[in-house]
Design an enzyme around this catalytic site. Structure first.
Site, PDB file in Angstrom:
ATOM      1  CB  SER A 243     -69.951  54.204  49.564  1.00 51.17           C
ATOM      2  OG  SER A 243     -68.928  54.697  48.451  1.00 51.17           O
TER       3      SER A 243
ATOM      4  CE  LYS B 106     -67.521  49.684  51.447  1.00 50.45           C
ATOM      5  NZ  LYS B 106     -68.032  50.862  51.424  1.00 50.45           N
TER       6      LYS B 106
ATOM      7  CB  SER C  58     -66.580  52.376  47.944  1.00 46.91           C
ATOM      8  OG  SER C  58     -67.255  52.410  49.265  1.00 46.91           O
TER       9      SER C  58
HETATM   10  N1  GLN Z   1     -67.394  58.227  45.847  1.00 45.23           N
HETATM   11  C1  GLN Z   1     -67.109  58.631  46.929  1.00 45.23           C
HETATM   12  C2  GLN Z   1     -65.679  58.634  46.940  1.00 45.23           C
HETATM   13  O1  GLN Z   1     -65.065  58.301  46.240  1.00 45.23           O
HETATM   14  C3  GLN Z   1     -67.943  58.100  48.186  1.00 45.23           C
HETATM   15  C4  GLN Z   1     -67.040  56.935  48.649  1.00 45.23           C
HETATM   16  C5  GLN Z   1     -67.828  56.230  49.761  1.00 45.23           C
HETATM   17  O2  GLN Z   1     -69.090  56.766  50.276  1.00 45.23           O
HETATM   18  N2  GLN Z   1     -67.301  55.511  50.386  1.00 45.23           N
HETATM   19  O3  GLN Z   1     -65.042  59.047  47.890  1.00 45.23           O
END
Ligand code: GLN
Length: 489
Positions: A176, A77, A152
């Site tokens: 994410s 990532k 994400s």
């Molecule tokens: N969907 C969550 C957010 O928008 C989690 C994001 C993540 O785990 N990086 O913060």
């Protein structure tokens, strides 16, 4: 090769059936053939991977012992540093930023002889649930190109689901890794907080962030954990206990164990999601597991707590992007203040700005007690809630997400999208290990995920339950038809 697990690729390589150069070439070829369709990579490191592959071939030919991931293509990532390569965090702010050191996980992967092939797309600074917040490109779901891969770590999940590589590293602050894994029909594992070093990960919310693997199956996730879960002196939250042997216990039967299900939290699920989840519970019963009802009613506060604490931490962490030290500096800025203001104005996207504003607000004097302190208190209650539940069971099962993957552009209201994190954020708030494993398909042929959450430091157990489930269900290791050479012929 695109059908082979990481274990199988390593074996072919070690047995000299294939060279590392051939593996790298085939991987790059597949990416150039297919990635245009789904946009998983922000950068592909052709030259670097070919050099590493040649070196690895020489190592093998010299008879030196080979690492646990020898010859295995891995994607990373793009919020994790690889020295000399760009780390953009999918933000314009870091468009030209090159990492000056390797993240610990990257070092460990390379010490295990993995072949890192490229950096994957994400929501800007990992803030989002659909990868639509990337400043650069949309990533599409390999099962349906009109739909999101989740987020994400959407690029990481899609790179695995499209079979570019059997392992990708993602990050999970509130789901994410698990949610994109569920949306893409693959396995995603979030380790116990502190089990994997965060050194070299660009921080979003430091008390919640955790790096972990996305893979075709649970065994590869365990293999990857074996490599990356080391104590690291550069991360003050890194856990000092020795690495567990994740693979050794994997196939121990779970017969006689107890799984807790928070039935009262399932009421708002749509029929399809609920049915699939309950079928998964039947699978556990058939495996000789006792199912008990557990009370996780405080989950209804988890989203509020998460979005207060995560934004508060993000506003602090992102203060370092000031136009002076990292990345973008606004060209028209004439004074120091203008450098700060204009660089941040031009560099950050709308979602990131919104979160910085919210985070600054909840941290401001006068509101700190009302929001942050209160959220911290409820976080403690959530931790206790899990401890009480684990007195009754050794594992908790719930869906990974209330939804399957949805069409790109569907959620215009960010709060509606935040609410979809209901099942994932609590594991981060409590620091617990959790996995998402494939659990069948909807009528639209989009994957469902089953989530298993274990007690603190019971990562091995979580993997073991996930493995038991995938071993008796037909949902793991499936190739989306659009990315299956046999179907495309
Ligand atoms: N969907 C969550 C957010 O928008 C989690 C994001 C993540 O785990 N990086 O913060």
């Amino acid at each position: 090769m695109y059908r082979l697990s990481a274990r199988a690729i390593r074996e072919e390589f070690c047995k000299k059936k294939i060279t590392a150069k051939q593996i790298a070439e085939k991987t790059l070829e597949r990416i150039s053939l297919y990635d245009k369709k789904i946009g998983t990579f922000l950068s592909v490191m052709e030259e670097r991977v070919m050099l590493k592959a040649s070196a690895l071939d020489r190592k093998r030919n010299s008879g030196k012992p080979l690492g646990a991931l020898a010859g295995v293509p891995v994607s990373i990532k793009d919020n994790i540093h690889i020295q000399g390569e760009k780390t953009t965090c999918a933000s314009k702010f870091l468009e030209n930023y090159k990492a000056v050191f390797d993240a610990t996980v990257v070092r460990l992967l390379e010490e295990a002889d993995a072949l890192i092939i490229g950096k994957t797309n994400l929501d800007e600074f990992a803030m989002g649930s659909s990868t639509e917040n990337s400043a650069y490109q949309l990533t599409k779901n390999p099962w349906n190109l009109k739909c999101t891969p989740g987020g994400s770590s959407g690029g990481s999940a899609a790179s695995v689901a499209a079979r570019f590589c059997p392992i990708s590293l993602g990050t999970d602050t509130g789901g994410s890794i698990r949610q994109p894994a569920a949306f893409c029909g693959i396995v995603g594992f979030k380790p116990t907080y502190g089990r994997v070093s965060r050194y070299g990960l660009v921080a979003f919310a430091s008390s919640l962030d955790q790096i972990g693997p996305l893979t075709y199956d649970v065994k590869d996730a365990a293999l990857c954990m074996q490599v990356i879960s080391r104590y690291c002196s550069h991360d003050s939250t890194s856990i000092k206990s020795p690495v567990e042997n994740y693979l050794k216990k994997l196939d121990q039967p779970i017969h006689g164990q107890t799984v807790g299900v928070p039935y009262s939290c399932l009421s708002e699920l749509d029929t399809g999601s609920k049915e699939h989840f309950l079928e998964a519970i039947e699978v556990f019963k058939k495996l000789g597991v006792t199912i008990v009802d557990v009370d996780l009613n405080l989950l209804k506060y988890a989203i509020a707590v998460y979005y207060i604490l995560a934004t508060a931490e993000a506003s602090t962490n992102l203060a370092r992007f000031d136009g002076i030290r990292f990345g973008k500096r606004a060209k028209d800025a004439k004074t120091l203040e203008e450098i700060y203001v204009l660089s941040r104005q031009e560099g950050f996207g709308a979602e990131v700005k919104k979160r910085i504003l919210l985070g600054t607000y909840v941290l401001s004097s006068g509101y700190q007690d009302a929001y942050c302190k209160k959220a911290q208190k409820v976080r403690t209650l959530l931790i206790k809630m899990f401890q009480q539940a684990f007195a009754k069971c050794s594992m908790i099962a719930m869906p990974t997400s209330p939804l399957t993957s949805f069409p790109l552009g569907k959620f215009q209201d960010p709060v509606q999208l935040y609410l979809q994190d209901i099942f994932t954020v609590s594991a981060n708030l409590a620091g617990l290990p959790a996995i998402s494993v494939p659990n069948g398909f909807s009528e639209e042929n989009l994957p469902y995920g089953l989530q298993l959450i274990g007690p603190y430091m019971h990562d091995t157990e979580v993997l073991r339950f996930g493995f038991a489930f995938e071993s008796v269900t037909p949902f793991t290791n499936l190739v989306p038809p659009l990315f299956d050479n046999n179907v495309n012929k």
